[in-house]
Design an enzyme around this catalytic site. Sequence first.
Site, PDB file in Angstrom:
ATOM      1  N   THR A   1      -6.054  -5.832   0.537  1.00  0.00           N
ATOM      2  CA  THR A   1      -7.131  -5.807  -0.444  1.00  0.00           C
ATOM      3  C   THR A   1      -8.479  -5.471   0.188  1.00  0.00           C
ATOM      4  O   THR A   1      -9.285  -4.733  -0.395  1.00  0.00           O
ATOM      5  CB  THR A   1      -7.211  -7.166  -1.165  1.00  0.00           C
ATOM      6  OG1 THR A   1      -5.964  -7.399  -1.841  1.00  0.00           O
ATOM      7  CG2 THR A   1      -8.338  -7.195  -2.185  1.00  0.00           C
TER       8      THR A   1
ATOM      9  N   ASN B   1       5.769 -10.914  -9.490  1.00  0.00           N
ATOM     10  CA  ASN B   1       5.902  -9.878 -10.514  1.00  0.00           C
ATOM     11  C   ASN B   1       7.333  -9.466 -10.832  1.00  0.00           C
ATOM     12  O   ASN B   1       7.545  -8.537 -11.613  1.00  0.00           O
ATOM     13  CB  ASN B   1       5.083  -8.651 -10.098  1.00  0.00           C
ATOM     14  CG  ASN B   1       3.614  -8.978  -9.947  1.00  0.00           C
ATOM     15  OD1 ASN B   1       3.051  -9.685 -10.780  1.00  0.00           O
ATOM     16  ND2 ASN B   1       2.997  -8.506  -8.870  1.00  0.00           N
ATOM     17  N   THR B   2       8.311 -10.111 -10.211  1.00  0.00           N
ATOM     18  CA  THR B   2       9.715  -9.916 -10.563  1.00  0.00           C
ATOM     19  C   THR B   2      10.244 -11.246 -11.071  1.00  0.00           C
ATOM     20  O   THR B   2      10.277 -12.221 -10.311  1.00  0.00           O
ATOM     21  CB  THR B   2      10.542  -9.445  -9.356  1.00  0.00           C
ATOM     22  OG1 THR B   2      10.078  -8.161  -8.936  1.00  0.00           O
ATOM     23  CG2 THR B   2      12.024  -9.350  -9.709  1.00  0.00           C
TER      24      THR B   2
ATOM     25  N   PHE C   1       7.213  -4.009  -8.030  1.00  0.00           N
ATOM     26  CA  PHE C   1       8.093  -3.307  -7.072  1.00  0.00           C
ATOM     27  C   PHE C   1       8.433  -1.890  -7.537  1.00  0.00           C
ATOM     28  O   PHE C   1       9.584  -1.471  -7.511  1.00  0.00           O
ATOM     29  CB  PHE C   1       9.396  -4.084  -6.838  1.00  0.00           C
ATOM     30  CG  PHE C   1       9.256  -5.381  -6.091  1.00  0.00           C
ATOM     31  CD1 PHE C   1       8.084  -5.711  -5.429  1.00  0.00           C
ATOM     32  CD2 PHE C   1      10.317  -6.277  -6.041  1.00  0.00           C
ATOM     33  CE1 PHE C   1       7.968  -6.911  -4.734  1.00  0.00           C
ATOM     34  CE2 PHE C   1      10.212  -7.468  -5.346  1.00  0.00           C
ATOM     35  CZ  PHE C   1       9.042  -7.798  -4.695  1.00  0.00           C
TER      36      PHE C   1
ATOM     37  N   PHE D   1       0.831  -1.197   0.000  1.00  0.00           N
ATOM     38  CA  PHE D   1       0.000   0.000   0.000  1.00  0.00           C
ATOM     39  C   PHE D   1       0.868   1.251   0.000  1.00  0.00           C
ATOM     40  O   PHE D   1       0.689   2.148  -0.810  1.00  0.00           O
ATOM     41  CB  PHE D   1      -0.924  -0.001   1.223  1.00  0.00           C
ATOM     42  CG  PHE D   1      -1.994   1.052   1.180  1.00  0.00           C
ATOM     43  CD1 PHE D   1      -3.280   0.724   0.790  1.00  0.00           C
ATOM     44  CD2 PHE D   1      -1.725   2.372   1.515  1.00  0.00           C
ATOM     45  CE1 PHE D   1      -4.278   1.690   0.740  1.00  0.00           C
ATOM     46  CE2 PHE D   1      -2.707   3.343   1.464  1.00  0.00           C
ATOM     47  CZ  PHE D   1      -3.984   3.004   1.075  1.00  0.00           C
ATOM     48  N   ASP D   2       1.818   1.308   0.921  1.00  0.00           N
ATOM     49  CA  ASP D   2       2.715   2.461   1.031  1.00  0.00           C
ATOM     50  C   ASP D   2       4.117   1.999   0.649  1.00  0.00           C
ATOM     51  O   ASP D   2       4.941   1.660   1.490  1.00  0.00           O
ATOM     52  CB  ASP D   2       2.692   3.013   2.461  1.00  0.00           C
ATOM     53  CG  ASP D   2       3.505   4.293   2.612  1.00  0.00           C
ATOM     54  OD1 ASP D   2       4.112   4.738   1.619  1.00  0.00           O
ATOM     55  OD2 ASP D   2       3.556   4.842   3.731  1.00  0.00           O
TER      56      ASP D   2
ATOM     57  N   ASN E   1       1.930 -14.339   0.490  1.00  0.00           N
ATOM     58  CA  ASN E   1       1.851 -13.302  -0.535  1.00  0.00           C
ATOM     59  C   ASN E   1       0.681 -13.586  -1.474  1.00  0.00           C
ATOM     60  O   ASN E   1      -0.158 -14.443  -1.193  1.00  0.00           O
ATOM     61  CB  ASN E   1       3.185 -13.252  -1.305  1.00  0.00           C
ATOM     62  CG  ASN E   1       3.533 -11.871  -1.807  1.00  0.00           C
ATOM     63  OD1 ASN E   1       2.689 -11.144  -2.309  1.00  0.00           O
ATOM     64  ND2 ASN E   1       4.799 -11.487  -1.697  1.00  0.00           N
ATOM     65  N   THR E   2       0.630 -12.892  -2.601  1.00  0.00           N
ATOM     66  CA  THR E   2      -0.423 -13.122  -3.591  1.00  0.00           C
ATOM     67  C   THR E   2      -0.183 -14.435  -4.324  1.00  0.00           C
ATOM     68  O   THR E   2       0.902 -15.019  -4.272  1.00  0.00           O
ATOM     69  CB  THR E   2      -0.468 -11.977  -4.609  1.00  0.00           C
ATOM     70  OG1 THR E   2       0.820 -11.863  -5.234  1.00  0.00           O
ATOM     71  CG2 THR E   2      -0.809 -10.662  -3.928  1.00  0.00           C
TER      72      THR E   2
ATOM     73  N   ASN F   1      -2.616  -7.681  -9.325  1.00  0.00           N
ATOM     74  CA  ASN F   1      -1.609  -6.638  -9.526  1.00  0.00           C
ATOM     75  C   ASN F   1      -0.351  -7.230 -10.132  1.00  0.00           C
ATOM     76  O   ASN F   1       0.026  -8.367  -9.839  1.00  0.00           O
ATOM     77  CB  ASN F   1      -1.303  -5.933  -8.193  1.00  0.00           C
ATOM     78  CG  ASN F   1      -0.099  -6.503  -7.488  1.00  0.00           C
ATOM     79  OD1 ASN F   1       1.052  -6.170  -7.805  1.00  0.00           O
ATOM     80  ND2 ASN F   1      -0.343  -7.394  -6.531  1.00  0.00           N
ATOM     81  N   ARG F   2       0.266  -6.445 -10.998  1.00  0.00           N
ATOM     82  CA  ARG F   2       1.601  -6.767 -11.499  1.00  0.00           C
ATOM     83  C   ARG F   2       2.442  -5.485 -11.422  1.00  0.00           C
ATOM     84  O   ARG F   2       3.074  -5.066 -12.394  1.00  0.00           O
ATOM     85  CB  ARG F   2       1.555  -7.339 -12.914  1.00  0.00           C
ATOM     86  CG  ARG F   2       0.787  -6.531 -13.940  1.00  0.00           C
ATOM     87  CD  ARG F   2       0.994  -7.098 -15.355  1.00  0.00           C
ATOM     88  NE  ARG F   2       0.177  -6.410 -16.346  1.00  0.00           N
ATOM     89  CZ  ARG F   2      -1.067  -6.753 -16.641  1.00  0.00           C
ATOM     90  NH1 ARG F   2      -1.641  -7.775 -16.030  1.00  0.00           N
ATOM     91  NH2 ARG F   2      -1.738  -6.071 -17.558  1.00  0.00           N
TER      92      ARG F   2
ATOM     93  N   THR G   1       7.096  -2.869  -1.006  1.00  0.00           N
ATOM     94  CA  THR G   1       8.452  -3.413  -1.078  1.00  0.00           C
ATOM     95  C   THR G   1       9.401  -2.377  -1.680  1.00  0.00           C
ATOM     96  O   THR G   1       9.100  -1.757  -2.707  1.00  0.00           O
ATOM     97  CB  THR G   1       8.458  -4.686  -1.930  1.00  0.00           C
ATOM     98  OG1 THR G   1       7.646  -5.662  -1.308  1.00  0.00           O
ATOM     99  CG2 THR G   1       9.852  -5.232  -2.121  1.00  0.00           C
TER     100      THR G   1
ATOM    101  N   ASN H   1       9.670  -3.928   4.099  1.00  0.00           N
ATOM    102  CA  ASN H   1       9.700  -5.106   3.243  1.00  0.00           C
ATOM    103  C   ASN H   1      10.682  -4.843   2.105  1.00  0.00           C
ATOM    104  O   ASN H   1      10.569  -3.837   1.400  1.00  0.00           O
ATOM    105  CB  ASN H   1       8.278  -5.339   2.708  1.00  0.00           C
ATOM    106  CG  ASN H   1       8.123  -6.607   1.919  1.00  0.00           C
ATOM    107  OD1 ASN H   1       8.741  -6.772   0.880  1.00  0.00           O
ATOM    108  ND2 ASN H   1       7.260  -7.482   2.399  1.00  0.00           N
TER     109      ASN H   1
ATOM    110  N   SER I   1       6.925 -12.410  -4.364  1.00  0.00           N
ATOM    111  CA  SER I   1       6.095 -11.696  -5.330  1.00  0.00           C
ATOM    112  C   SER I   1       6.199 -12.384  -6.687  1.00  0.00           C
ATOM    113  O   SER I   1       7.286 -12.757  -7.118  1.00  0.00           O
ATOM    114  CB  SER I   1       6.559 -10.242  -5.459  1.00  0.00           C
ATOM    115  OG  SER I   1       5.913  -9.627  -6.568  1.00  0.00           O
TER     116      SER I   1
ATOM    117  N   LYS J   1       8.962 -13.641   3.812  1.00  0.00           N
ATOM    118  CA  LYS J   1       7.587 -13.728   3.314  1.00  0.00           C
ATOM    119  C   LYS J   1       7.515 -14.746   2.193  1.00  0.00           C
ATOM    120  O   LYS J   1       8.284 -14.679   1.225  1.00  0.00           O
ATOM    121  CB  LYS J   1       7.118 -12.361   2.814  1.00  0.00           C
ATOM    122  CG  LYS J   1       5.639 -12.325   2.410  1.00  0.00           C
ATOM    123  CD  LYS J   1       5.167 -10.899   2.181  1.00  0.00           C
ATOM    124  CE  LYS J   1       3.662 -10.840   1.920  1.00  0.00           C
ATOM    125  NZ  LYS J   1       3.178  -9.445   1.791  1.00  0.00           N
TER     126      LYS J   1
END
Length: 372
Positions: A332, A191-192, A124, A73-74, A256-257, A120-121, A95, A153, A189, A227
């Site tokens: 979420t 997405n990496t 990072f 989120f942040d 994680n997701t 989400n993708r 992250t 993170n 994640s 994680k």
Amino acid sequence: MTPRPYRLLLERVLVRVDAETAHRASFAALRAVARVPGAAAAGVRLLGPRDAALRVRALGLDLPGPVGLAAGFDKDARGVDGLAALGFGFVEVGTVTAVAQPGNPRPRLFRLLADRAVVNRMGFNNAGAAAAAARLARRGSRRGGPRVVVGVNIGRTKAVADSGAVADYVASTRAVAGVADYLVVNVSSPNTPGLRDLQSVEALRPLLVAVREAAAAAGRQVPLLVKIAPDLADADVLAVADLAVELGLDGVVATNTTVSRERLLTPAADVAALGAGGLSGPVLRERSLEVLRMLRARLGPGPVLVSVGGVATADDVWDRVRAGATLVQLYTALVYEGPLLPRRLHEGLAARLHAAGFARLQDAVGSEAVAP
């Protein structure tokens, strides 16, 4: 149940706006409110956990309640005060990566309304570990702001080759260890490219050892967690648990997701059209709870377990606590339930705790295993 005013806002306004644009706008508004002198502290007093039974000591830290905000989120530690004012017991930022990076091309964040889920993708996207550390340092030097536990993170920079992954994590660790209340090594994640390969024990062991050594060099004992993904095979989950014991890690964040697209109400063709990315939301509830139970059975009462994935109600939080989670995170659900969700969850958890006859939250952790 989602409050009617927020439900109307979501259905009539927010869903008509690109998900990432809506997130940026709402987060900017929250930060603006928090900059009003005294506003953030007032929010903590009004919305923060009030029942003394919810207080928990974990990772050597004192928290007013167990419900925290998950990473994502942040990403850049820009709004900790505002997030604390929503009533979270702790906030995890990131992250962050050693080198600033823009993340994946937009659009990269999508709502699945029928499933109250998100894909989400993001990849990072962040301004780099040093920038986040500088913001946290400035925040720590100010007086009058709300006190809240802040975890950081850390993940791998996308451009870094597999051979440089350990050095990349070490660089992030050196940047943030001095200002983080705890550190989470994110190897889960989707997405990496190649990141999840680091979850294998053979790759994870040297990474965690190096990060721990780098954190110790900061001159303070920073709790270290890892994680993991919900998509790990059960045997791999247990292998990570064994490694956590072997290395003396302070805890595990699970999960994680997911890359799975099973059991969704949204038509498969619509989901496929969104493309790759991590899926979060209630669809993760069952697997996340299953992984939590496996970890607690393997680890016993030692390392702290932070449960995340599919948490949206007070019953969800209560189930995680009874299954062995000391801390619980969400993200979420905040999209679908609104900014007063942390307060509702803490209040609901306190009611369940007292109804079950527990005087303290920590007495209830893992009670599922001993319940008659």
